[in-house]
Structure formats: structure tokens, C-alpha cells
Scaffold this motif. Sequence first.
Motif, short mmCIF file in Angstrom:
data_model
loop_
_atom_site.label_atom_id
_atom_site.label_comp_id
_atom_site.label_asym_id
_atom_site.label_seq_id
_atom_site.Cartn_x
_atom_site.Cartn_y
_atom_site.Cartn_z
N ASP A 138 8.69 48.89 45.48
CA ASP A 138 7.89 47.68 45.31
C ASP A 138 8.65 46.50 45.90
N SER A 143 3.43 47.65 46.55
CA SER A 143 4.03 48.89 46.07
C SER A 143 3.64 50.07 46.95
N THR A 389 11.73 53.73 40.24
CA THR A 389 11.27 52.51 40.89
C THR A 389 12.41 51.69 41.48
N THR A 391 12.86 47.97 43.39
CA THR A 391 12.08 46.76 43.57
C THR A 391 12.98 45.56 43.84
N ILE A 443 4.21 45.87 38.37
CA ILE A 443 4.16 47.04 39.24
C ILE A 443 3.22 48.09 38.67
#
Length: 559
Positions: A138, A143, A389, A391, A443
Motif C-alpha cells: 500500500d 493498494s 502488509t 505500507t 487499507i
Amino acid sequence: MNSTRAAIPASDQPVTVFGPDFPFAYDDWLRHPAGLATLPPEVHGTEVGIVGAGIAGLVAAHELMKLGLKPVVYEASRMGGRLRSQPFEGGQGVVAELGGMRFPASSTAFFHYVDLLGLKTRPFPNPLTPAAGSTVIDLAGQSHYARSLDDLPPLFREVAQAWDEALSELGFGELQAALRERDTVRLKALWDRLVPLWDDRTFYDFVAQSRAFSRLSFRHREVFGQVGFGTGGWDSDFPNTMLEILRVVLTGCDENQHLIEGGVQQVPLGLWGHAPEAIAHWPQGTSLASLHGGATRPGVTAIARAPNGRLAVTDTWGTRREHAAVLVTCQSWLLTTQIEVEESLFSQALWMALDRTRYMQSSKTFVMVDRPFWKDRDPRTGRDVMSMTLTDRLTRGTYLFDHGPDRPAVICLSYAWMSDALKMLPHGPEKRVQLALAALAKIYPDVDIARHIVGDPITVSWEADPYFLGAFKGALPGHYRYNHRMHGHFMQDGLPPAERGIFIAGDDVSFTPAWVEGAVQTSLNAVWGIVHQFGGRSPAANPGPGDRYPALGPVALPD
């Protein structure tokens, strides 16, 4: 070339942390049937002070005990150091790994002890690996869901290709082939040529000035900094010397990583309680725990030279004990902030190296959840409802740890470094969780992570811990000479008598900070140094690191 590997094609030989600054085969030394060394019988039972019960201290204590010495381990905080596995209350044995949590297969000396203790491992859920299942990247509010690099937009593949090409500009392939083959002559020739070229230049300088990246946009460098490849983003390391990053990728530290089931703190704790089969002087069944009556001595507040030439160690409660040798494994800053060390014990050049050591900040925030709910399928997309994840938001890296469908699971909501870690520093655990959940909600707007949280969160900021004052060393441009001084300090024959007998070890003393292998290797250096001081020696068939140091030691840069 090491003869035990000569029959294996180079392409099939594993990448290990074999140098490159000091290409000594610690794994071979450890497993050789002749053993590490022998000591004169008259020094058996002699006490050696070990300051710090982390992995470096306990590896050294374990090996010195096997050779017949009596380690006296001092610990100011928790046994295990930065291998800290904190159990969740009622979590059926699941833990939060607050320090080291992912260990590359190339860490062969470290895994010698993991195997010795019979501990189980499994692949770490790094981004874009099968262990992660799925990954969400992301960036800039957009994303991308992926199971491999090929699932990402072309921009990401262009960045990955540019990184590979940039490394090839340095002759990376030839370097790694020499490392795989353990061809010390070729490896040293290649590496020693790079040291003066890249000691003074930053990682970001390397990326920005490489032909591969310079023909691409700033956005490509930005994505590389935010995402990286292997363990995640690289931008927190951009100010570091390029030599440090090159060591990481050359020795495979950023790939093929594993976690220790049940927590990595089992390794130092296991060494504390382990009774080795082969042991000199001490009766069978002896362990470090039994030599200490079950507990370490308190933390150390002062180290000085006693009138009789021995080293006097004073603990928290004022007890003074003298040792013929002392190994200090705590971070170097503690020698000026927490322990009153007599200045004459180290040269001014070494004090400069210790004081200039620069530590990186790091914070982690963990929660336990009722089950690995992230494996649920979104009925609209067929995808996992949540993924590992990466980011550019506050959380930076979010990792998911599955312990089975019928057991609680763990989420590392946020793993952040440097300025991102400092953003978390003023906040308590609940606030940190709230901040992380708010970032992740942007997200995953349809996922109610909080609904699954059970128990209390666990968090750490290593820079706020008075016994660490930072997570790990990050060498800056120009720091090679400092590192060389610290790493080679175990070679003490050339030191004046006033500076002999005190040794240093730990990942911050090594050339590979932040990796447990560096702590283990420097600990084994100190074992050789202490044995040498007591008149012992390694077998001719199994020379130790000090025996090979004159030929294989790091290249010296002019002062």
C-alpha cells in the motif's frame, strides 16, 4: 577453498555468513571432531567474567565451560538480551518476538546452537513469500494484492530488476560465487578492493548513482525505499554505509529467513540449561545453570584493573569480584552510560570506536487475536481478507503469525525503524494499537481487526530501554575503521598489558549488525582470545579464528 565443499558445484553450495571481511568458517570450527581448543589443566576451574546474558554472552559461557573454565555470568535485565520472546497471557505458548525474529539460513553458526538444542523452525512470513500467503503493498493511497512479484504492476518489477542490475555493477555475482565456494583468496581480493571505494558512501548514494536506477525515475527509488525486496523497505538504511548493505545481501541475510517455533529466546535459555556431553574438568551433567546455582549474578556497574593485575567487576549491589579475564557483550554505549569502565582498559582509538557507534531506533507493537482470521476469503474478490502488509503509513510493516486453526494467532501490527519508530516512542501500548489500527483501517476498511483482539498488547521501543539504548548498530560512512578496531580487539598479543584481558563481543562489534550471526561469531572470537590468554590452543587440524586472523583478517585502511 574449504575441502569439505570442493566436490559440490559452486551453484549448489549454500550462501553463508562467511566473511566477507574476515572469511573464517565458524560452522566448520564448531563441528570439527577435534573440538575448539584445549587448556592447560592448571587453569581449569578459573573464573571468567561474562557481562551480559544475551546470545553472545551465553555462547561464550557455554563454550568456555566445555573447555574447563568457570564462566561467571552477570545480567542487569533479562536473560536473552535482544532475543526476547514475550508470551501472551493465556496464549497457549504463543509469543511476541520483541527483538530478533527472522533468521536467515545463512546464519550457520547460530543454527549450530538451534540444532544442538533440538528447536524447530519454519519459514518466516516475509512479503511475497509462500510463508506469507499473500502480500498487500500500500503506497501513496493505492493498494496492490499479490502472492508473488509477478502479480504486481510493472513498476515493482522494474525496481526489482534495477536493484539486481545495480548489484551486478559491483561484481556481485563473482563476489557471491567466491563466498559460496569459500575461496578465501578470491573473496578477499574482490572485497578488499571494494572497502575503500564504498566505506565513505551511503546506501542511497549507491542507489541514486547506479546506472540501473539513474535511468529510472525518482518514483522508482522511492518505491525501493518503501518496499525493498526480501525483508521489506530499505529507506531507514539509506544513510548507512553501502558496505553494510552489501554485506547483508552478499551473505544472504535478507532471504530464506526462518522463525524459531515457540520463540527464539529458547536458544539463550537453552544454552543456560544445557549439559554438554563433551566437557573438560567439570562432571557430566554440569550446565551454566548448575555452576551458578540457577541464577546469574546481578548487573555490572564498574570494571577496573585491580592492583594484582586481575579485572575487578563490581555488581549492582556493590559486590566486587576479580577475574583473570572478562568478556563484555552489552552494547558499546553502555560502557559509557551504564558501566563505569576504567579508561585505561581500552586505547583511545578503541574508545573512539565504541563512542561513535550509532544505534538505530526500532519499535514493534503486537496483539494476540482469537484465530488467524486473515485467511478468511472475501466473497467478493476471493482474496484473503488481510495480508502481510508493507505500507508508507505509520505501521510500515505488518506481519501475521499463524499457530494453527485452533490456537490464538499473533499480529505484529507495526514494525518500524528510525524516525517512524520515534513517532511511537511517546505513546503507551493502547495508543500504539489504536494508531496502528487506524492506519490499517484505511487499507482494509471492511476488516474489523479489533473485534478479534484478545488479551493485552505487547510493545517495545528499544531506544527507550536503558539496557540497550537502541535496537542495533547502523554503521555510517567512514565507520569501517571503527568496526575494524572493535572486531579485531580479541587479537591482544600486540596490546599493552594494561589493555589485555578484557574482551568485547556482540552483533554491534561484528561487521553484520542486526543479525544474530554477528553476535555468535564475535563471541567465538572472544572464546579463542580468552583461551589464548590462558595458554590454550586450537588443534592443528582445527585452527581457530585467531590462528587464521593474520592471513584472513579485514583489510586495514590508513588512518
